[in-house]
Design an enzyme around this catalytic site. Structure first.
Site, PDB file in Angstrom:
ATOM      1  N   THR A  18      34.568  62.924 123.357  1.00 57.08           N
ATOM      2  CA  THR A  18      33.166  62.974 123.782  1.00 57.08           C
ATOM      3  C   THR A  18      32.759  64.409 124.116  1.00 57.08           C
ATOM      4  OG1 THR A  18      33.547  60.821 124.816  1.00 57.08           O
ATOM      5  CG2 THR A  18      31.478  61.902 125.332  1.00 57.08           C
ATOM      6  N   ARG A  22      40.667  67.208 125.190  1.00 60.50           N
ATOM      7  CA  ARG A  22      41.226  67.092 126.541  1.00 60.50           C
ATOM      8  C   ARG A  22      42.612  66.493 126.465  1.00 60.50           C
ATOM      9  NH1 ARG A  22      35.940  65.313 130.070  1.00 60.50           N
ATOM     10  NH2 ARG A  22      34.746  67.119 129.377  1.00 60.50           N
ATOM     11  N   SER A 113      36.420  68.943 132.872  1.00 58.25           N
ATOM     12  CA  SER A 113      35.331  68.381 133.671  1.00 58.25           C
ATOM     13  C   SER A 113      35.803  67.770 134.985  1.00 58.25           C
ATOM     14  CB  SER A 113      34.576  67.363 132.822  1.00 58.25           C
ATOM     15  OG  SER A 113      33.412  66.963 133.473  1.00 58.25           O
ATOM     16  N   HIS A 114      35.580  66.484 135.141  1.00 64.20           N
ATOM     17  CA  HIS A 114      35.863  65.799 136.407  1.00 64.20           C
ATOM     18  C   HIS A 114      37.313  65.335 136.495  1.00 64.20           C
ATOM     19  CE1 HIS A 114      34.650  63.248 133.191  1.00 64.20           C
ATOM     20  NE2 HIS A 114      35.332  62.258 133.735  1.00 64.20           N
ATOM     21  N   ASP A 278      30.610  68.357 139.663  1.00 64.01           N
ATOM     22  CA  ASP A 278      31.968  68.073 139.193  1.00 64.01           C
ATOM     23  C   ASP A 278      32.747  69.348 138.875  1.00 64.01           C
ATOM     24  OD1 ASP A 278      30.571  68.755 136.890  1.00 64.01           O
ATOM     25  OD2 ASP A 278      31.777  67.436 135.615  1.00 64.01           O
ATOM     26  N   ASP A 280      33.350  71.187 136.264  1.00 68.05           N
ATOM     27  CA  ASP A 280      32.737  72.263 135.481  1.00 68.05           C
ATOM     28  C   ASP A 280      31.251  72.436 135.747  1.00 68.05           C
ATOM     29  OD1 ASP A 280      32.314  69.778 134.243  1.00 68.05           O
ATOM     30  OD2 ASP A 280      31.971  70.708 132.294  1.00 68.05           O
ATOM     31  N   ASP A 282      28.575  70.430 135.521  1.00 68.59           N
ATOM     32  CA  ASP A 282      27.477  69.845 134.748  1.00 68.59           C
ATOM     33  C   ASP A 282      27.024  68.488 135.275  1.00 68.59           C
ATOM     34  OD1 ASP A 282      29.728  68.553 133.867  1.00 68.59           O
ATOM     35  OD2 ASP A 282      29.409  68.931 131.736  1.00 68.59           O
ATOM     36  N   ARG A 283      27.775  67.893 136.204  1.00 69.04           N
ATOM     37  CA  ARG A 283      27.356  66.594 136.748  1.00 69.04           C
ATOM     38  C   ARG A 283      26.748  66.760 138.138  1.00 69.04           C
ATOM     39  NH1 ARG A 283      31.502  61.873 135.099  1.00 69.04           N
ATOM     40  NH2 ARG A 283      31.768  62.513 132.935  1.00 69.04           N
ATOM     41  N   THR A 345      26.616  58.233 123.711  1.00 71.42           N
ATOM     42  CA  THR A 345      27.151  58.944 124.870  1.00 71.42           C
ATOM     43  C   THR A 345      27.638  60.336 124.481  1.00 71.42           C
ATOM     44  OG1 THR A 345      27.769  56.922 125.988  1.00 71.42           O
ATOM     45  CG2 THR A 345      29.036  58.883 126.554  1.00 71.42           C
ATOM     46  N   GLU A 364      22.283  61.017 131.388  1.00 72.03           N
ATOM     47  CA  GLU A 364      23.284  59.988 131.170  1.00 72.03           C
ATOM     48  C   GLU A 364      23.600  59.311 132.495  1.00 72.03           C
ATOM     49  OE1 GLU A 364      26.268  60.859 127.887  1.00 72.03           O
ATOM     50  OE2 GLU A 364      26.320  62.691 129.054  1.00 72.03           O
ATOM     51  N   GLU A 365      24.014  58.052 132.401  1.00 73.88           N
ATOM     52  CA  GLU A 365      24.358  57.313 133.614  1.00 73.88           C
ATOM     53  C   GLU A 365      25.565  57.918 134.334  1.00 73.88           C
ATOM     54  OE1 GLU A 365      27.527  55.858 133.526  1.00 73.88           O
ATOM     55  OE2 GLU A 365      27.605  56.660 131.478  1.00 73.88           O
ATOM     56  N   SER A 366      26.332  58.723 133.624  1.00 73.25           N
ATOM     57  CA  SER A 366      27.563  59.288 134.173  1.00 73.25           C
ATOM     58  C   SER A 366      27.283  60.542 135.003  1.00 73.25           C
ATOM     59  CB  SER A 366      28.518  59.610 133.040  1.00 73.25           C
ATOM     60  OG  SER A 366      27.870  60.449 132.087  1.00 73.25           O
ATOM     61  N   LYS A 377      24.273  69.400 130.231  1.00 72.90           N
ATOM     62  CA  LYS A 377      23.775  68.823 131.466  1.00 72.90           C
ATOM     63  C   LYS A 377      24.049  69.826 132.569  1.00 72.90           C
ATOM     64  CE  LYS A 377      27.830  65.775 132.048  1.00 72.90           C
ATOM     65  NZ  LYS A 377      28.486  65.657 130.733  1.00 72.90           N
ATOM     66  N   ARG A 497      34.908  51.073 129.750  1.00 73.50           N
ATOM     67  CA  ARG A 497      33.755  51.169 130.638  1.00 73.50           C
ATOM     68  C   ARG A 497      32.836  49.978 130.356  1.00 73.50           C
ATOM     69  NH1 ARG A 497      34.869  56.085 132.482  1.00 73.50           N
ATOM     70  NH2 ARG A 497      34.995  57.912 131.127  1.00 73.50           N
TER      71      ARG A 497
HETATM   72  C1  VG1 Z   1      32.153  60.710 129.866  1.00 76.44           C
HETATM   73  C2  VG1 Z   1      30.778  60.172 130.189  1.00 76.44           C
HETATM   74  C3  VG1 Z   1      29.743  60.817 129.281  1.00 76.44           C
HETATM   75  C4  VG1 Z   1      29.829  62.344 129.421  1.00 76.44           C
HETATM   76  C5  VG1 Z   1      31.241  62.802 129.147  1.00 76.44           C
HETATM   77  C6  VG1 Z   1      31.409  64.282 129.384  1.00 76.44           C
HETATM   78  O1  VG1 Z   1      32.502  60.377 128.543  1.00 76.44           O
HETATM   79  O2  VG1 Z   1      30.736  58.777 130.061  1.00 76.44           O
HETATM   80  O3  VG1 Z   1      28.470  60.328 129.609  1.00 76.44           O
HETATM   81  O4  VG1 Z   1      28.953  62.972 128.532  1.00 76.44           O
HETATM   82  O5  VG1 Z   1      32.152  62.118 129.999  1.00 76.44           O
HETATM   83  O6  VG1 Z   1      31.041  64.624 130.680  1.00 76.44           O
HETATM   84  P1  VG1 Z   1      33.441  59.118 128.175  1.00 76.44           P
HETATM   85  O7  VG1 Z   1      33.608  59.185 126.695  1.00 76.44           O
HETATM   86  O8  VG1 Z   1      34.711  59.285 128.945  1.00 76.44           O
HETATM   87  O9  VG1 Z   1      32.712  57.900 128.629  1.00 76.44           O
HETATM   88  V1  VG1 Z   1      31.843  65.849 131.465  1.00 76.44           V
HETATM   89  O10 VG1 Z   1      31.100  66.100 132.876  1.00 76.44           O
HETATM   90  O11 VG1 Z   1      33.336  65.345 131.259  1.00 76.44           O
HETATM   91  O12 VG1 Z   1      31.725  67.219 130.428  1.00 76.44           O
HETATM   92 CO    CO Z   2      31.589  67.884 133.629  1.00 79.14          CO
END
Ligand code: VG1
Ligand code: CO
Length: 544
Positions: A18, A22, A113-114, A278, A280, A282-283, A345, A364-366, A377, A497
């Site tokens: 996504t 990673r 990211s997170h 988060d 990086d 972006d959240r 997504t 996004e909902e995330s 984001k 999910r």
């Molecule tokens: C998750 C979230 C998605 C987001 C992605 C990257 O992906 O659901 O909405 O864009 O993380 O966010 P997934 O495929 O695990 O559902 V971040 O803050 O990791 O760059």
């Molecule tokens: Co992130």
């Protein structure tokens, strides 16, 4: 100049998910693993040769090592200039801002990211194209294809660059600029929001806030902007020093992981506003006094009120949301008479819509919201947007939401995550649902009647590219939805999910507990997918 051509063999697991590639740090530390992916990226992006590259990351373990390797490879591959954040630090939105501002040919962002950081945790690498956004699927696919056939990579033999000192130096024939990680981004924010109004909010009454940087990349940005520029009380930004292991925590701004600020909004003397970002940057999570704003609602509120901030004096052209995000934004778009796009997504799907100005705000909902100011984001942007709104509206966060629901209705929303599930079992569960598509419409469960069941696919309205199998949607006649997806960011097994939403137009019924309202749909979702039997899980790992 001593450029080495190192022989290598392909790894078969370098397809970006996504948001980039990673893996566990240990995977990246294998000989040639990082190098192969970086060479594949350079090979797939010939425009970088003779061009400018932006480079930075969220400061997690292995960030500095990876940056030195990438710098030497960039020099060996003929990149003319690389712009690096001081200390190797660039938040994801800041990297996007810098790619755009200096009109570079792209950037490499190092982040998972997170996901937790540290020697036994996660690392990630992602390429952003010249609009500042995550590479679209055709680019990530080209990188992946190249990674499957790679036979050698180029690297310069040279000493490490001093990443901590701002200034210009040379690496072979490449110019390296170590820049202030925060300044360009802070300048941009100052243009988008009414800083004097927010300053006044902090200094004229009793308004108190707390921002939790979760020991991750946003700390320096939030300190500079919220405390130094906007004059919030010193100490308003907590956990502000980026750590390689994020202090041992999970830098994920949600009710499960950002408990410190959840408590600060629920204690005897709660702050008026709290937020977190988060790993990086972006959240974002937004909280008011005893109040949690769901990310889907946050998107809808920002869109509905965009005309109140300096960035959007004449409103917005359109909105986009990822498919699992609640339909709250659709209701706003309808009332504003603008388009609302539903995308798969991942932020990469917003890029074309933003570039073509079909939309100005997306989310996004995330816990992700953003706009056309960058192509990622942007956590701190969302926080500043909220602060600007609160300064204009002079209302508590809860009141802003309640007024919004009265006009547009409320989309109750919840998400269940089942992490580290057996991959085959997760795939089989999804297939089982697909096999039932034909039989489901018209069936009734606990008073909910299924209207449609499908696998979401998306055709990009700008370049016509098709992305299929982006998540299973089960829609009910009252507008409620259940969505099932497998995560594309995890590093262990599969993460299932399950996203649920229910629409409530009646203001009398808009103040109930989400868990109570959603209980029947949760049960339907579990039963339809046979989650217990197929995954062996009696409860999700995280509910957001
Ligand atoms: C998750 C979230 C998605 C987001 C992605 C990257 O992906 O659901 O909405 O864009 O993380 O966010 P997934 O495929 O695990 O559902 V971040 O803050 O990791 O760059
Ligand atoms: Co992130």
């Amino acid at each position: 100049m001593n450029i080495k051509n190192i022989q290598t063999t392909p790894f078969n697991d370098q397809r970006p998910g996504t948001s980039g590639l990673r893996k566990k740090v240990k995977t990246f530390q294998q000989p040639h693993y990082l190098e192969n992916f970086v060479q594949a990226t350079f090979d797939a992006q010939p425009a970088l040769k003779g061009g400018i590259l932006v480079l930075g990351g969220d400061g997690r373990f292995y960030n500095r090592t990876a940056i030195q390797i990438i710098l030497r490879m960039a020099a060996a591959n003929g990149i003319a200039r690389t712009i690096v954040g001081q200390g190797g630090i660039l938040s994801t939105p800041a990297a996007s801002c810098i790619i755009r501002k200096y009109q570079t040919q792209g950037g490499i962002i190092l982040s998972a990211s997170h996901n937790p950081g540290g020697p036994d945790e996660d690392f990630g690498i992602k390429f952003n194209v010249d609009n500042g956004g995550p590479a679209p699927e055709k680019v990530t696919e080209a990188i992946f294809q190249r990674s499957t056939e790679i036979g050698s990579y180029k690297i310069l033999e040279a000493d490490d660059i001093n990443l901590d000192r701002i200034g210009t130096s040379a690496l072979g024939e490449m110019q390296v600029d170590v820049i202030d990680s925060v300044k360009d981004y802070a300048d941009l924010m100052q243009h988008l929001f009414d800083f004097p109004a927010i300053h006044h909010l902090f200094n004229s009454g009793s308004f108190r806030m707390c921002f939790d940087a979760m020991h991750a990349v946003t700390g320096p940005y939030a300190r500079e902007i919220i405390e130094n520029m906007l004059g919030a009380e010193p100490g308003s930004v907590i956990n502000a020093v980026p750590k390689e292991d994020f202090g041992g925590g999970h830098p994920d701004p949600n009710l499960a992981h950002a408990q410190e600020i959840v408590e600060m909004t629920h204690c005897l003397d709660p702050v008026d506003f709290a937020a977190a970002s988060d790993g990086d940057g972006d959240r974002n999570m937004i909280l008011g006094k005893n109040f949690f704003v769901t990310p889907s609602d946050s998107l809808a509120v920002l869109a509905a009120n965009a005309h109140l901030i300096p960035a959007f004096p004449s409103g917005i052209s359109g909105i986009a949301r990822s498919m699992p995000t609640s339909q709250a934004a659709d209701r706003v778009a309808e009332m504003l008479g603008i388009e609302c796009y539903e995308t798969p997504t991942g932020w990469k799907f917003f890029g074309n819509l933003l570039d073509s100005r079909k939309i100005a705000i997306c989310g996004e909902e995330s816990f992700g919201t953003g706009s056309d100011h960058v192509r990622e984001k942007d956590g701190l942007w969302a926080v500043l947007f909220w602060l600007n709104l609160l300064a204009v509206k002079q209302q508590p966060v809860a009141q802003v939401l309640k007024s919004h629901w009265k006009i547009y209705g409320r989309n109750y929303y919840t998400r269940y995550d089942y992490e580290g599930v057996d991959k085959d079992a997760a795939e089989a569960l999804m297939q089982h649902l697909r096999d039932r598509f034909g039989a489901l419409p018209g069936q009734e469960f606990m008073g909910y009647t299924i209207e449609y069941a499908d696998d979401f696919s998306y055709t990009d309205p700008i370049d016509g590219s098709l992305s299929s199998r982006q998540g299973i949607r089960i829609g009910f006649t009252d507008g409620s939805r259940i969505v099932y997806r497998l995560s594309g960011t995890g590093t262990v097994g599969a993460t299932l999910r399950v996203y649920l939403e229910r629409y409530e137009p009646d203001p009398e019924k808009q103040n109930q507990e989400t868990a109570v309202v959603m209980a029947p749909l949760v049960q339907i979702a579990i039963d339809l997918a046979e989650i217990g039997a197929r995954t062996g899980r009696s409860a999700p790992d995280v509910i957001t």
